[in-house]
Design a protein around this motif. Sequence first.
Motif, short mmCIF file in Angstrom:
data_model
loop_
_atom_site.label_atom_id
_atom_site.label_comp_id
_atom_site.label_asym_id
_atom_site.label_seq_id
_atom_site.Cartn_x
_atom_site.Cartn_y
_atom_site.Cartn_z
N SER A 40 0.93 -1.12 -0.09
CA SER A 40 0.14 -0.07 -0.10
C SER A 40 0.77 1.27 -0.04
CB SER A 40 -0.88 0.14 1.42
OG SER A 40 -0.16 -0.15 2.39
N VAL A 41 0.28 2.45 -0.64
CA VAL A 41 1.06 3.59 -0.59
C VAL A 41 0.49 4.55 0.51
CG1 VAL A 41 -0.42 4.58 -2.40
CG2 VAL A 41 1.82 5.46 -1.80
N TRP A 47 -6.17 11.27 2.69
CA TRP A 47 -6.88 10.82 3.77
C TRP A 47 -7.90 9.57 3.15
CZ3 TRP A 47 -6.11 12.40 8.53
CH2 TRP A 47 -5.18 13.38 8.50
N SER A 48 -7.10 8.79 2.42
CA SER A 48 -8.19 7.71 1.77
C SER A 48 -7.69 6.42 2.80
CB SER A 48 -7.63 7.22 0.34
OG SER A 48 -7.50 8.20 -0.72
N GLY A 49 -8.99 5.51 2.86
CA GLY A 49 -8.88 4.54 3.36
C GLY A 49 -7.85 3.33 2.93
N LEU A 50 -7.67 2.33 3.83
CA LEU A 50 -6.49 1.26 3.40
C LEU A 50 -6.99 0.61 1.84
CD1 LEU A 50 -4.15 -0.46 3.98
CD2 LEU A 50 -5.66 -1.97 5.22
N GLU A 51 -8.15 0.36 1.74
CA GLU A 51 -8.37 -0.41 0.33
C GLU A 51 -8.09 0.63 -0.64
OE1 GLU A 51 -9.27 -3.48 -0.17
OE2 GLU A 51 -8.85 -3.80 1.82
N ALA A 52 -8.42 1.85 -0.56
CA ALA A 52 -8.08 2.77 -1.90
C ALA A 52 -6.45 2.87 -1.81
CB ALA A 52 -8.51 4.20 -1.66
N ARG A 53 -5.76 2.51 -0.83
CA ARG A 53 -4.29 2.77 -0.89
C ARG A 53 -3.56 1.44 -1.27
NH1 ARG A 53 -2.48 6.98 2.08
NH2 ARG A 53 -3.86 8.13 3.27
N ARG A 54 -4.29 0.43 -1.50
CA ARG A 54 -3.38 -0.92 -1.72
C ARG A 54 -3.20 -0.88 -3.49
NH1 ARG A 54 -3.75 -4.55 1.95
NH2 ARG A 54 -5.42 -4.76 3.64
N LEU A 55 -1.83 -1.17 -3.80
CA LEU A 55 -1.63 -1.49 -4.96
C LEU A 55 -1.98 -3.01 -5.51
CD1 LEU A 55 0.59 0.58 -3.99
CD2 LEU A 55 2.04 -0.22 -5.44
N ARG A 56 -2.35 -3.08 -6.88
CA ARG A 56 -2.79 -4.34 -7.46
C ARG A 56 -1.40 -4.82 -8.12
NH1 ARG A 56 -7.05 -1.12 -8.56
NH2 ARG A 56 -9.13 -1.84 -7.82
N LYS A 57 -1.42 -6.19 -8.05
CA LYS A 57 -0.43 -6.75 -8.79
C LYS A 57 -0.60 -7.21 -10.41
CE LYS A 57 3.16 -10.42 -8.25
NZ LYS A 57 3.61 -11.63 -7.37
N HIS A 79 5.43 6.78 0.97
CA HIS A 79 6.24 5.48 1.10
C HIS A 79 5.40 4.47 0.90
CE1 HIS A 79 4.81 6.07 5.23
NE2 HIS A 79 4.65 5.03 5.24
N PHE A 80 5.90 3.30 0.66
CA PHE A 80 5.31 2.12 0.57
C PHE A 80 5.11 1.37 1.95
CE2 PHE A 80 6.80 2.47 -3.85
CZ PHE A 80 5.59 2.81 -4.36
N VAL A 81 4.07 0.82 2.44
CA VAL A 81 4.10 -0.16 3.48
C VAL A 81 3.88 -1.69 2.79
CG1 VAL A 81 2.54 -1.07 5.36
CG2 VAL A 81 2.95 1.43 4.87
N VAL A 82 4.90 -2.55 2.99
CA VAL A 82 4.95 -3.86 2.26
C VAL A 82 4.67 -4.76 3.28
CG1 VAL A 82 6.44 -5.34 0.93
CG2 VAL A 82 6.55 -2.95 0.92
N ARG A 83 3.60 -5.82 3.22
CA ARG A 83 3.64 -6.73 4.00
C ARG A 83 3.98 -8.06 3.28
NH1 ARG A 83 -2.03 -7.34 4.72
NH2 ARG A 83 -2.35 -9.00 3.49
N SER A 90 6.85 -3.84 6.33
CA SER A 90 8.08 -2.77 6.45
C SER A 90 7.65 -1.51 5.79
CB SER A 90 9.11 -3.39 5.79
OG SER A 90 10.15 -2.67 5.50
N ALA A 91 7.95 -0.37 6.28
CA ALA A 91 7.78 0.99 5.76
C ALA A 91 8.75 1.18 4.92
CB ALA A 91 7.40 1.93 6.66
N GLU A 92 8.65 1.53 3.62
CA GLU A 92 9.93 1.60 2.84
C GLU A 92 9.78 2.71 1.76
OE1 GLU A 92 10.33 -2.06 0.77
OE2 GLU A 92 10.13 -3.42 2.57
N PRO A 93 10.95 3.64 1.66
CA PRO A 93 10.69 4.74 0.56
C PRO A 93 10.82 3.88 -0.81
CG PRO A 93 13.04 4.41 1.38
CD PRO A 93 12.03 3.39 2.32
N ASP A 94 10.46 4.88 -1.81
CA ASP A 94 10.14 4.21 -3.04
C ASP A 94 11.89 4.31 -3.85
OD1 ASP A 94 10.02 3.76 -5.92
OD2 ASP A 94 8.56 5.39 -6.15
#
Length: 388
Positions: A40-41, A47-57, A79-83, A90-94
Amino acid sequence: MEAELADDGTPLIELDERHPEHALVTFLYREGDRPVDAVSVWEPCSWSGLEARRLRKLDGTDIWYLSWWVRRDLRCSYHFVVRYADGTESAEPDPLAAHRELEDWPPKGEDSILVMPEAPAHDWMEDRPETPHGEMHALTFRSSILGNERPVWVHTPAGFSRDVDPYPFVVIFDGVEWHSAPGILDRLIAAGAIPPVVAILVNEIGLRNEELTCNPDFSRAMATELVPWLRDRFNLSDDPAKAALNGRSFGGLCSAWTALQHPEVFGNAFMQSGSCWMHPTVLRGYTDPAWNDRQPVGDDAKIPTVIDAFMTSERAPIRIFQECGNVENGPPPARIWQTFGNRWLHDILVLKGYDTHYREVVGGHDDAWWRGTFADGIRWIFAPFGGN
């Protein structure tokens, strides 16, 4: 494609003449050796919710993506939050970000910055090899009033001397030795935009929620201990008009509060997204999750501390430069939000007849624009004493 992205950087920004105020921004993340479950970004503007922030593969690839329509004049960090598949996050910069800047607040690291095509330029952030650099002095400040000690860094301008007229100075809260302010001051001074100015960077030692939130003892320590301690050794002016306070968020709040309490020392406050919503009961909700779960129905509405202080006091001989992001809809549980609190304070300042400047920046509660606009507030305060 990969070489192109490495050269041009991400996110991808696509302009469409059918949308003159917005552009399509596509965030991209590429998996490494560790299997990823979700990406997710996160940024401080939508101020978007979690679902709106999720990237798709993207099917059949190791690429994740997310596209948003974004204002063409926005600048923000992200930044990206990667699960990962092993359950860790992990919170990671681009890693491919087209724009990266060193954070001003701990921990020391790089911010990924989204800079839209019409975002205002931050010219004073750009390094200029010909600029003479000042010198940074690392000290330890011990306060009897507060009963603690902390690192402070004093940045003296190039050519500093104790044999000239005393220097204007700015005290900067949430100070760290790698802060961007000294470099910006060096460039402003070299360009003749301001006179030589000394910067004092005061570390927060993990106590910002206690000390920067309209704490009279902290303000008194700055005015009666810190400044007198440094005045002789760094040839600081004793003219309040040539002394300023600067900070961001709680640091901006503390700047205005301290100047109001001690105008005999500090004649200027430079607030960047000052937390004007702060009241002790609201602060408790901000720092205590259990208290934050309470419902506000039936609670008395509290006038924020700094707003009440300016409302109920006589006009002090101070000038205030105040700025805020126009989408700072937070933080919870502040009910008037950051932007509205700053507008409220500005109205009070105008009604009281203060010499003040207020503006809203296209952005959120974000170091990405605080760094760049620092130069504007400093010029407003100090240019009358020798800038052009």
